[in-house]
Design an enzyme around this catalytic site. Structure first.
Site, PDB file in Angstrom:
ATOM      1  N   THR A 153       2.586   6.248  -2.850  1.00 35.87           N
ATOM      2  CA  THR A 153       3.671   5.406  -3.364  1.00 35.87           C
ATOM      3  C   THR A 153       4.403   6.081  -4.512  1.00 35.87           C
ATOM      4  OG1 THR A 153       4.084   3.391  -4.641  1.00 35.87           O
ATOM      5  CG2 THR A 153       1.895   4.287  -4.799  1.00 35.87           C
TER       6      THR A 153
ATOM      7  N   TYR B 105      -2.646  -0.523  -9.418  1.00 35.02           N
ATOM      8  CA  TYR B 105      -2.299  -0.169  -8.041  1.00 35.02           C
ATOM      9  C   TYR B 105      -1.870   1.304  -7.962  1.00 35.02           C
ATOM     10  CZ  TYR B 105       0.708   0.472  -4.001  1.00 35.02           C
ATOM     11  OH  TYR B 105       1.303   0.994  -2.882  1.00 35.02           O
TER      12      TYR B 105
END
Ligand code: UDP
Length: 324
Positions: free
Chosen positions: A115, A139
């Site tokens: 990501t 995350y």
């Protein structure tokens, strides 16, 4: 045969379809905690959890797995701040189990779903792969840890990986077989498309230092994204070395621009109000995608409007499912 972990999820399911269309045999491993078995049709599904080593070992037993595409993960930034244990356990420990099984069964190629959150607050834009990596939430930290683990496993065990750092993934399968189906939904485009009949779409901040005051993001079409995964897989199968690539379009759109495009495509006036900023949102996040273009020969083909149009079709069918 290609093993796709998290293959019943949003991005994983599009990659399952792309793999099958390219002629690969696929087995999906998913715990169905957020994925939906409906979106993978009759693809073989092994329901199991990566945090349980015997589950993932069992998939490798008796199958000739050539490579893995790894999507299974917890992905909600806000939740990761409140419940980091869940994120480190599922994402990092779960991946370690997968890598254990791969090592045990001599499977040495993996495409990993990373990501843009690994970069953290942008120091410059567009962001290239050399940008400093300072994720600002658990995350993003789990994804960066996994990237580092993959690098170390290459050096020590010869496990080769391609990490794709996604910017904002948007759209749905144009044949209507799968699309974005999160509960709760937090993403911009589905949230705009779900507004109406009493629900008001909220713009999270209109006081950013951008052209119209709203955040700018780089929206990359999910079918184009899936094609990049195929190229990443072929690169590894052909002996390519471990590497990481941004997946984005080099172009940014503001929340207000996305909203206007949604109104145009749905031919409706969507109820909207300005809400205070959401914590942790950077003003501008745009990818420099020159590396993936030059190394893998990939380039985005579909526009933001294409993504909104397919997302709208999917949203309509989803509402049919949920109402039925
Ligand atoms: N956003 C918004 N309203 C929503 C959902 C998102 O204004 O209901 C904004 C959000 O603040 C961000 C952009 O849309 O600037 C994209 O958010 P999303 O959650 O889709 O992806 P992220 O950039 O967080 O990965």
């Amino acid at each position: 045969m290609i093993l796709v972990t998290g293959g019943a999820g949003y991005i994983g399911s599009h990659c399952v379809l792309a793999l099958q269309e390219a002629g690969y045999e696929v087995v999906v491993f998913d715990n169905l905690s957020s994925g939906h078995s409906e979106v993978i049709g009759c693809t073989e599904l092994f329901q199991g959890d990566l945090t349980n080593l015997p589950d993932i070992m069992a998939v490798f037993e008796g199958r000739k797995i050539d490579a893995v595409m790894h999507f299974a993960a917890k992905i909600e930034v806000g939740e990761s701040v409140i419940a980091p244990q869940k994120y480190y356990y599922n994402n990092v420990y779960g991946t370690l189990n997968l890598l254990n099984a791969m090592k045990e069964f001599n499977v040495s190629k993996i495409v990993f779903s990373s990501t843009a959150a690994v970069y953290g607050e942008p120091e410059y834009t567009p962001i290239n792969e050399n940008h400093p990596k300072n994720p600002i939430n658990p995350y993003g930290r789990t994804k960066l840890m996994i990237e580092n683990i993959l690098d170390d496993y290459d050096k020590a065990y010869g496990l080769r990986s391609v990490c794709f750092r996604y910017f904002n993934v948007a759209g749905a399968d144009t044949q209507g077989r799968t699309g974005e189906w999160h509960e709760p939904e937090t993403h911009l485009i589905p949230n705009i498309l779900k507004a109406g009949s009493g629900k008001i779409f909220e713009i999270y901040g209109a006081d950013y230092d951008t052209k119209d005051g709203t955040c700018i993001r780089d929206y990359i079409n999910v079918e184009n994204l899936a094609q990049a995964h195929l190229l990443g897989l072929e690169y590894l199968l052909n002996g390519g070395a471990t590497d990481c690539f941004n997946l984005g379009t080099n172009e940014g759109s503001s929340v207000k621009e996305v909203f206007a495009a949604c109104e145009k495509i749905t031919k409706s006036e969507i109820p909207v109000k300005i809400h205070p900023r959401r914590a942790g949102d950077a003003a501008v996040l745009v990818a420099d995608n020159s590396k993936v273009k030059s190394v893998l020969g990939w380039s985005p083909k579909k526009t933001l409007e294409d993504s909104i149009a397919s997302a709208y079709q999917w949203e309509k069918s989803l509402q049919g499912v949920l109402i039925a």
